[in-house]
Design an enzyme around this catalytic site. Structure first.
Site, mmCIF file in Angstrom:
data_model
loop_
_atom_site.group_PDB
_atom_site.id
_atom_site.type_symbol
_atom_site.label_atom_id
_atom_site.label_comp_id
_atom_site.label_asym_id
_atom_site.label_seq_id
_atom_site.Cartn_x
_atom_site.Cartn_y
_atom_site.Cartn_z
ATOM 1 N N HIS A 98 0.862 -1.190 0.000
ATOM 2 C CA HIS A 98 0.000 0.000 0.000
ATOM 3 C C HIS A 98 0.903 1.246 0.000
ATOM 4 O O HIS A 98 1.938 1.269 0.662
ATOM 5 C CB HIS A 98 -0.907 -0.012 1.232
ATOM 6 C CG HIS A 98 -2.020 0.984 1.125
ATOM 7 N ND1 HIS A 98 -1.802 2.334 1.306
ATOM 8 C CD2 HIS A 98 -3.332 0.847 0.813
ATOM 9 C CE1 HIS A 98 -2.954 2.975 1.123
ATOM 10 N NE2 HIS A 98 -3.895 2.090 0.824
ATOM 11 N N GLU A 122 -4.105 1.955 -7.323
ATOM 12 C CA GLU A 122 -4.487 3.069 -6.447
ATOM 13 C C GLU A 122 -3.526 4.225 -6.695
ATOM 14 O O GLU A 122 -2.426 4.253 -6.106
ATOM 15 C CB GLU A 122 -4.347 2.671 -4.974
ATOM 16 C CG GLU A 122 -5.339 1.691 -4.462
ATOM 17 C CD GLU A 122 -5.541 1.846 -2.953
ATOM 18 O OE1 GLU A 122 -6.695 2.029 -2.544
ATOM 19 O OE2 GLU A 122 -4.563 1.801 -2.189
HETATM 20 P P1 13P Z 1 -9.786 6.341 0.140
HETATM 21 O O1 13P Z 1 -10.940 5.504 -0.305
HETATM 22 O O2 13P Z 1 -9.985 6.984 1.471
HETATM 23 O O3 13P Z 1 -9.321 7.276 -0.922
HETATM 24 O O4 13P Z 1 -8.565 5.307 0.401
HETATM 25 C C1 13P Z 1 -8.246 4.390 -0.567
HETATM 26 C C2 13P Z 1 -7.261 3.447 -0.011
HETATM 27 O O5 13P Z 1 -6.148 3.824 0.320
HETATM 28 C C3 13P Z 1 -7.695 2.042 0.160
HETATM 29 O O6 13P Z 1 -6.593 1.224 0.424
#
Ligand code: 13P
Length: 222
Positions: free
Chosen positions: A85, A157
């Site tokens: 992450h 992400e």
């Molecule tokens: P948000 O949905 O708060 O943008 O976070 C996404 C995230 O980091 C999920 O791992």
């Protein structure tokens, strides 16, 4: 369709009990995977929701103070685990080698790794984003057999989208998904970053999307 709920560093024991009761009432046919903090993993009980973890040690069980190994997670019935992450890459300086090791340990314990990859705003603006994504992807699957590579779920992400309310266009996401598929063909791909009840209708139209990784929305009252 699979939806991963990343609670991040939230919910104390009592809050988690109330939260679990709340989300257990959700009626859905999708696979809902909850990634609580490590301590709340031991409080988890549900026959509808699947248990995930936010992190795992890059080491086997043994003399590694403060670590939680894949083997320990397995004994708590953890089925999925986030790896790489961007918050861990940034705040814990998690590097490519550790991420690759963590994926290997999870696979040895039959836990599905959810590999998080994504570029920063600077990397997107300077058009380096594909290079970055390729490096994150290839370093994470280094020395894995094709069979093991296929077991990994990829979560795209973009760092600039996490917790900001900004999301890429569907075209931008599709470009990255196809790019990922050119290196790692058969895997499930998720999108994460500022997903909410409103933009999910647009995101649903994305070609190749298999699900979502939710942060903020995972904590909202149902
Ligand atoms: P948000 O949905 O708060 O943008 O976070 C996404 C995230 O980091 C999920 O791992």
């Amino acid at each position: 369709m699979i939806v991963i709920l990343n609670n991040k560093c939230n919910l104390n024991k009592d809050e988690f009990k109330a939260y679990l009761k709340d989300i257990s009432e959700i009626k859905t046919k999708i696979d809902l995977v909850l990634c609580p903090n490590f301590l709340n993993i031991s409080e988890f009980k549900s026959d509808k929701i699947i248990l995930g973890s936010q992190n795992v040690s890059a080491q086997n069980s043994g003399a590694f103070t403060g670590e939680i190994s894949a083997n320990i997670l397995k004994s708590y019935n953890v089925k999925y685990c986030l790896v790489g992450h961007s918050e861990r890459r940034k705040y814990q300086q998690e590097n490519y080698h550790e991420i690759n090791q963590k994926i290997k340990k999870l696979l040895e314990s039959n836990i599905t790794p959810i590999l998080c990859i994504g570029e920063t705003k600077e990397e997107r603006d300077s058009k380096k984003y594909k290079e970055v994504i390729k490096e994150q992807l290839l370093s994470a699957i280094k020395d894995l057999s094709l069979e093991n590579q296929k077991k990994i779920i990829i979560a795209y992400e973009p760092v600039w989208s996490i917790g900001t309310g900004l999301i890429p266009t569907n075209n931008q996401i599709e470009e990255i998904f196809s790019y990922i598929k050119s290196y790692i063909m058969t895997n499930k791909i998720l999108y994460g970053g500022s997903v909410n009840e409103t933009n999910v209708d647009t995101l649903k139209k994305i070609n190749l999307i298999d699900g979502y990784l939710l942060g903020t929305l995972s904590l909202q009252e149902k």
